[in-house]
Design an enzyme around this catalytic site. Structure first.
Site, PDB file in Angstrom:
ATOM      1  N   PHE A   1       0.843  -1.190   0.000  1.00  0.00           N
ATOM      2  CA  PHE A   1       0.000   0.000   0.000  1.00  0.00           C
ATOM      3  C   PHE A   1       0.880   1.242   0.000  1.00  0.00           C
ATOM      4  CE2 PHE A   1      -2.009   3.396   2.602  1.00  0.00           C
ATOM      5  CZ  PHE A   1      -3.008   3.758   1.704  1.00  0.00           C
ATOM      6  N   SER A   2       0.597   2.193  -0.892  1.00  0.00           N
ATOM      7  CA  SER A   2       1.234   3.494  -0.923  1.00  0.00           C
ATOM      8  C   SER A   2       2.756   3.370  -1.064  1.00  0.00           C
ATOM      9  CB  SER A   2       0.824   4.279   0.334  1.00  0.00           C
ATOM     10  OG  SER A   2       1.240   5.615   0.262  1.00  0.00           O
ATOM     11  N   GLU A   3       3.514   3.782  -0.054  1.00  0.00           N
ATOM     12  CA  GLU A   3       4.972   3.679  -0.134  1.00  0.00           C
ATOM     13  C   GLU A   3       5.429   2.230  -0.172  1.00  0.00           C
ATOM     14  OE1 GLU A   3       7.761   6.736   1.846  1.00  0.00           O
ATOM     15  OE2 GLU A   3       7.967   4.948   3.117  1.00  0.00           O
TER      16      GLU A   3
END
Length: 244
Positions: free
Chosen positions: A90-92
């Site tokens: 998720f995300s980074e």
């Protein structure tokens, strides 16, 4: 399949495990395991009032040498605790997975996994060896334009006068593409959606499964969206077994 899951900036593995719980129930035949980043940072928006610390990130400021350390940590977990069939981020965490797969592809290494599931990816960053030796090539570029939201986080890490970032992001220009099957889940209201779209362009189109949903920079929680996510992941698992 056995998946290793990587959390986003300003959270941790326990938080991601809680956020993924509804999807995990839909993927009950598969195993999901979780791994913590090594750097402390400010909590992600809306997290500190709900979940306790620590709040962690994969790299403090996105400098190539920091990305290199994060990738080495991820490789060590994959080698020491693996084998894993897939990665979920998720995300980074999604960006770090993308960086790993692109670095391996660039180096001509055999893929470490068969599948990557990427939720709301921010821009994937380049590690030291590639940034230093290919600085003028289309492989990467300084992080700019629609990456400004993320660059601000890398520059300040919640501080008013944090150090400037030297982050370099992968570019979809050129022939480099991720070879394994990928699933991309993107929120319509996510300010980082353009970065997620760039990541889609870094993958082989015949192995891409993509879902846009009516959400922001969060893991989806609505039942219908989660059902669709699970269906796409199962399709990607099937594609990962094919020699396309």
């Amino acid at each position: 399949m056995r998946f290793l899951c990587l959390h986003g900036r300003g959270t941790n593995s326990d938080i991601l495990e809680a956020q993924l719980a509804p999807l995990r129930r839909r993927l009950a035949q598969h195993t999901l395991e979780f791994f913590d980043a090594q750097n402390a940072c400010a909590a992600a928006p809306g997290i500190s009032g709900v979940y306790p610390p620590p709040y962690l990130c994969w790299y403090k400021h996105g400098k190539p040498e920091e990305v290199s350390v994060a990738l080495d940590d991820l490789r060590a977990v994959l080698e020491e605790d693996g084998p894993y069939d897939g990665l979920i981020g998720f995300s980074e965490g999604a960006a770090l997975i993308t960086s790993l797969l692109l670095c391996d592809e660039h180096a001509g290494h055999r893929p470490r996994v068969q599948l990557a599931v990427l939720f709301n990816s921010v821009v994937p960053l380049i590690a030291d060896p590639i940034a230093m030796h290919h600085a003028s090539s289309p492989l990467g570029e300084l992080v700019h334009e629609h990456h400004n939201h993320y660059l601000a986080l890398l520059q300040t890490d919640g501080q008013v006068n944090g150090p400037l970032s030297q982050a370099r992001g992968f570019s979809p220009v050129g022939p480099l593409r991720i070879a394994v099957s990928t699933v991309h889940i993107i929120g319509d209201q996510d300010p980082f959606a353009p970065s997620s779209q760039l990541v889609v362009g870094m993958c082989r189109p015949e192995r891409v499964q993509m879902l846009w949903h009516d959400g922001s920079h969060k893991l989806p929680q609505a039942g219908e969206v989660l059902d669709h996510c699970a269906e796409l992941i199962e399709t990607a698992i099937m594609l990962s077994s094919l020699d396309i």
